[in-house]
Design a protein around this motif. Structure first.
Motif, mmCIF file in Angstrom:
data_model
loop_
_atom_site.group_PDB
_atom_site.id
_atom_site.type_symbol
_atom_site.label_atom_id
_atom_site.label_comp_id
_atom_site.label_asym_id
_atom_site.label_seq_id
_atom_site.Cartn_x
_atom_site.Cartn_y
_atom_site.Cartn_z
ATOM 1 N N LEU A 1 0.751 -1.146 0.068
ATOM 2 C CA LEU A 1 0.045 -0.043 0.063
ATOM 3 C C LEU A 1 0.905 1.625 -0.248
ATOM 4 C CD1 LEU A 1 -2.718 -1.101 2.718
ATOM 5 C CD2 LEU A 1 -2.724 -1.023 0.143
ATOM 6 N N LYS A 2 2.040 0.989 0.290
ATOM 7 C CA LYS A 2 3.114 2.164 0.305
ATOM 8 C C LYS A 2 2.719 3.239 1.313
ATOM 9 C CE LYS A 2 4.990 0.590 -3.507
ATOM 10 N NZ LYS A 2 6.455 -0.131 -3.314
ATOM 11 N N THR A 3 2.488 2.592 2.517
ATOM 12 C CA THR A 3 1.935 3.548 3.600
ATOM 13 C C THR A 3 3.004 3.405 4.761
ATOM 14 O OG1 THR A 3 0.749 1.819 4.706
ATOM 15 C CG2 THR A 3 -0.564 3.371 3.321
ATOM 16 N N TYR A 4 3.103 4.287 5.541
ATOM 17 C CA TYR A 4 4.219 4.408 6.658
ATOM 18 C C TYR A 4 3.762 4.975 7.744
ATOM 19 C CZ TYR A 4 8.723 5.435 8.574
ATOM 20 O OH TYR A 4 10.216 5.404 9.367
ATOM 21 N N ASN A 5 3.601 4.109 9.080
ATOM 22 C CA ASN A 5 3.322 4.641 10.174
ATOM 23 C C ASN A 5 4.436 4.549 11.440
ATOM 24 O OD1 ASN A 5 2.279 2.185 11.589
ATOM 25 N ND2 ASN A 5 1.659 2.078 9.631
ATOM 26 N N LYS A 6 4.294 4.880 12.623
ATOM 27 C CA LYS A 6 5.172 4.814 13.701
ATOM 28 C C LYS A 6 4.034 4.053 14.668
ATOM 29 C CE LYS A 6 6.598 8.772 15.072
ATOM 30 N NZ LYS A 6 7.575 9.647 15.696
ATOM 31 N N THR A 7 4.698 2.894 15.476
ATOM 32 C CA THR A 7 3.924 2.320 16.304
ATOM 33 C C THR A 7 4.739 2.095 17.611
ATOM 34 O OG1 THR A 7 3.137 0.773 14.630
ATOM 35 C CG2 THR A 7 3.044 0.042 16.972
ATOM 36 N N GLU A 8 4.044 2.465 18.724
ATOM 37 C CA GLU A 8 4.616 2.441 20.151
ATOM 38 C C GLU A 8 4.941 1.027 20.518
ATOM 39 O OE1 GLU A 8 4.397 4.911 24.443
ATOM 40 O OE2 GLU A 8 2.561 5.033 22.900
ATOM 41 N N ILE A 9 6.005 1.063 21.294
ATOM 42 C CA ILE A 9 6.104 -0.429 21.775
ATOM 43 C C ILE A 9 6.971 -0.111 23.003
ATOM 44 C CG2 ILE A 9 6.165 -1.607 19.602
ATOM 45 C CD1 ILE A 9 9.329 -1.845 20.015
ATOM 46 N N VAL A 10 7.181 -1.213 23.841
ATOM 47 C CA VAL A 10 7.658 -1.133 25.158
ATOM 48 C C VAL A 10 9.222 -1.520 24.950
ATOM 49 C CG1 VAL A 10 8.035 -2.115 27.581
ATOM 50 C CG2 VAL A 10 5.620 -1.863 26.482
ATOM 51 N N LEU A 11 10.146 -0.572 25.053
ATOM 52 C CA LEU A 11 11.575 -0.997 24.985
ATOM 53 C C LEU A 11 12.188 -1.168 26.559
ATOM 54 C CD1 LEU A 11 12.572 1.918 22.427
ATOM 55 C CD2 LEU A 11 12.280 -0.669 22.074
ATOM 56 N N PRO A 12 13.403 -1.811 26.484
ATOM 57 C CA PRO A 12 14.071 -2.118 27.634
ATOM 58 C C PRO A 12 14.980 -0.808 28.103
ATOM 59 C CG PRO A 12 15.132 -3.036 25.994
ATOM 60 C CD PRO A 12 13.944 -2.690 25.218
ATOM 61 N N GLU A 13 15.347 -0.496 29.236
ATOM 62 C CA GLU A 13 16.107 0.541 29.661
ATOM 63 C C GLU A 13 17.443 0.437 28.930
ATOM 64 O OE1 GLU A 13 16.155 1.042 33.823
ATOM 65 O OE2 GLU A 13 13.966 1.284 34.086
ATOM 66 N N GLY A 14 17.943 1.538 28.698
ATOM 67 C CA GLY A 14 19.389 1.973 28.140
ATOM 68 C C GLY A 14 19.418 2.076 26.683
ATOM 69 N N SER A 15 20.365 2.329 26.016
ATOM 70 C CA SER A 15 20.453 2.495 24.502
ATOM 71 C C SER A 15 20.133 1.375 23.519
ATOM 72 C CB SER A 15 21.750 3.415 24.316
ATOM 73 O OG SER A 15 21.581 3.743 22.953
ATOM 74 N N VAL A 16 19.256 1.355 23.009
ATOM 75 C CA VAL A 16 19.011 0.364 22.078
ATOM 76 C C VAL A 16 19.855 0.335 20.952
ATOM 77 C CG1 VAL A 16 17.401 -1.052 20.470
ATOM 78 C CG2 VAL A 16 16.747 -0.142 22.416
ATOM 79 N N ILE A 17 21.107 -0.335 21.007
ATOM 80 C CA ILE A 17 22.090 -0.371 19.805
ATOM 81 C C ILE A 17 21.837 -1.194 18.479
ATOM 82 C CG2 ILE A 17 23.591 0.454 21.324
ATOM 83 C CD1 ILE A 17 24.935 -2.476 21.521
ATOM 84 N N SER A 18 21.085 -2.483 18.779
ATOM 85 C CA SER A 18 20.822 -3.531 17.775
ATOM 86 C C SER A 18 19.449 -3.954 17.945
ATOM 87 C CB SER A 18 21.888 -4.437 17.505
ATOM 88 O OG SER A 18 21.850 -5.391 18.505
#
Length: 401
Positions: free
Chosen positions: A371-388
């Motif tokens: 559909l060529k559509t783009y969106n952002k979705t909120e998810i739960v992330l762990p503490e710290g800087s996500v590097i990969s």
């Protein structure tokens, strides 16, 4: 504390006695064939991973059966989930020299049909799991397991986030390139390492894991001329992909155009797959799996760009490529410089922001290629800087016997 009962001159630990009785019952089920073997196989193969790992402790017969590669293949086929995506995350604290932490989360739809995620599951730290306190290391997810290494003579660690099994492989100082692959034909993991001296080509060795012997074997030297490769420019970098039973790397070729080098893990032979990109470089190109296909993304685009090109090898056998592009709704730098991770169970392309210090909650980006559509979705992330971040399929294939 376990209740202890005195019986004449002996002391019996009740929980331990119960476990021995349960184990004895299980042994009788197996040995006396109270349940036919094929029925046992069907029951065990349908268990989720956690209870299945507990079943390994019941008796030797079940442990041996669960570690059988044929059983692991059947279990993976039955439990291949079409409704969730597993993500493996590595994090670090940018302000300290603490070790990396490893997490897994599941991305799925809730009852209302909205994409959501489970809370992060802490798998451990590199110092705890692998004895590596440093954070300057590389994690590559390949065929459901993680290959962890650094650029010095530290050991290589293979880690299964599903079973928590860890295998440590000592390395020589000159072993500066390591790749991990899996062959569905032989049902085994193999580690490919390259040793290179200045102005010399790579000496390649291979190690079969599991029941493959446990010793390094020399591979025949690559026929560079036949494959159209430049020996002193060969690069078995960390940006590789294992798919269709082969390892793949982007390499510079003699015609100054990038080419795709493939190594069949089962047959242990190299071949070249022509690549349609007409650019005099191979940097900035990343190999990613998209809906079961190999794809090449050109991530070396300007920060203010609103598009990113990629090529999908739709027909692997006949080497048929299709070009497409991600169309961003704004400039990449305004979106956090998103980078592609791979496709999820919905068929959409998952992108994550460039390493960020967001904690608690963050955003991932989803691109619908149809559909060529783009969106952002909120998810739960762990503490710290996500590097990969990388997607993976759960597997119980054993790393060692």
């Amino acid at each position: 504390m376990a209740k202890r009962i005195r019986m004449e001159d002996s002391v019996v630990d009740v929980p331990n006695k119960r476990r021995r009785m349960e184990s004895s019952v299980a042994e009788r089920v197996v040995q006396q064939e109270l349940l036919p073997r094929d029925v046992q196989f069907q029951i065990l193969s349908r268990l989720p991973v956690k209870p299945l790992m507990r079943c390994k402790l019941v008796c030797k017969s079940w442990s041996s059966r669960i570690r059988d590669p044929l059983f692991a293949r059947a279990h993976q086929t039955i439990h291949k989930n079409q409704h969730t995506t597993n993500l493996f995350l590595t994090t670090c604290n940018p302000h300290t020299k603490e070790p990396n932490n490893l997490f897994s989360i599941q991305v799925k739809h809730d009852e209302s049909g909205n994409l959501t995620s489970t809370p992060p599951v802490h798998l451990g730290s590199t110092s705890y799991l692998m004895g590596s306190p440093f954070s300057t290391s590389t994690f590559v997810l390949s065929a459901g397991v993680v290959c962890h290494y650094s650029d010095d003579d530290e050991p290589v660690h293979i880690f299964n986030p599903c079973t928590r099994e860890v295998l440590t492989i000592p390395m020589q100082r000159s072993s500066n390139r390591v790749s991990l692959g899996f062959s569905s034909l032989t049902n085994e993991y193999k580690v490919l390492r390259g040793r290179k001296s200045p102005f010399e080509s790579y000496k390649l060795e291979i190690l079969s894991l599991g029941g493959g012997g446990g010793t390094w074997r020399d591979l025949p030297e690559i026929d560079y001329q036949e494959l159209g490769l430049v020996p002193n420019l060969l690069d078995f970098s960390k940006y590789y992909l294992c798919i269709h039973g082969a390892l793949h790397w982007i390499q510079p070729a003699t015609n100054n155009r990038p080419t795709l080098l493939a190594f069949d893990v089962g047959q242990e032979i190299f071949r070249v797959i022509p690549f349609p990109l007409n650019k005099n470089r191979n940097w900035g190109l990343r190999l990613i799996q998209v809906n079961g296909c190999l794809a090449v993304f050109d991530v070396d685009v300007q920060e203010y760009s609103t598009a990113m090109d990629f090529w999908i090898l739709k027909d692997y056998q006949n080497q048929v490529w299709f070009k497409d592009s991600i169309i961003f709704p704004e400039r990449r730098n305004d979106l956090g410089l998103p980078r592609p991770v791979g496709s999820i169970h919905t068929g959409e392309l998952l992108l994550t922001p460039t390493p960020t210090s967001q904690t608690g909650h963050g955003f991932v980006h989803l691109y619908d290629m149809k559909l060529k559509t783009y969106n952002k979705t909120e998810i739960v992330l762990p503490e710290g800087s996500v590097i990969s971040a990388a997607g993976y399929d759960e597997t119980i294939f054993p790393l060692k016997q």
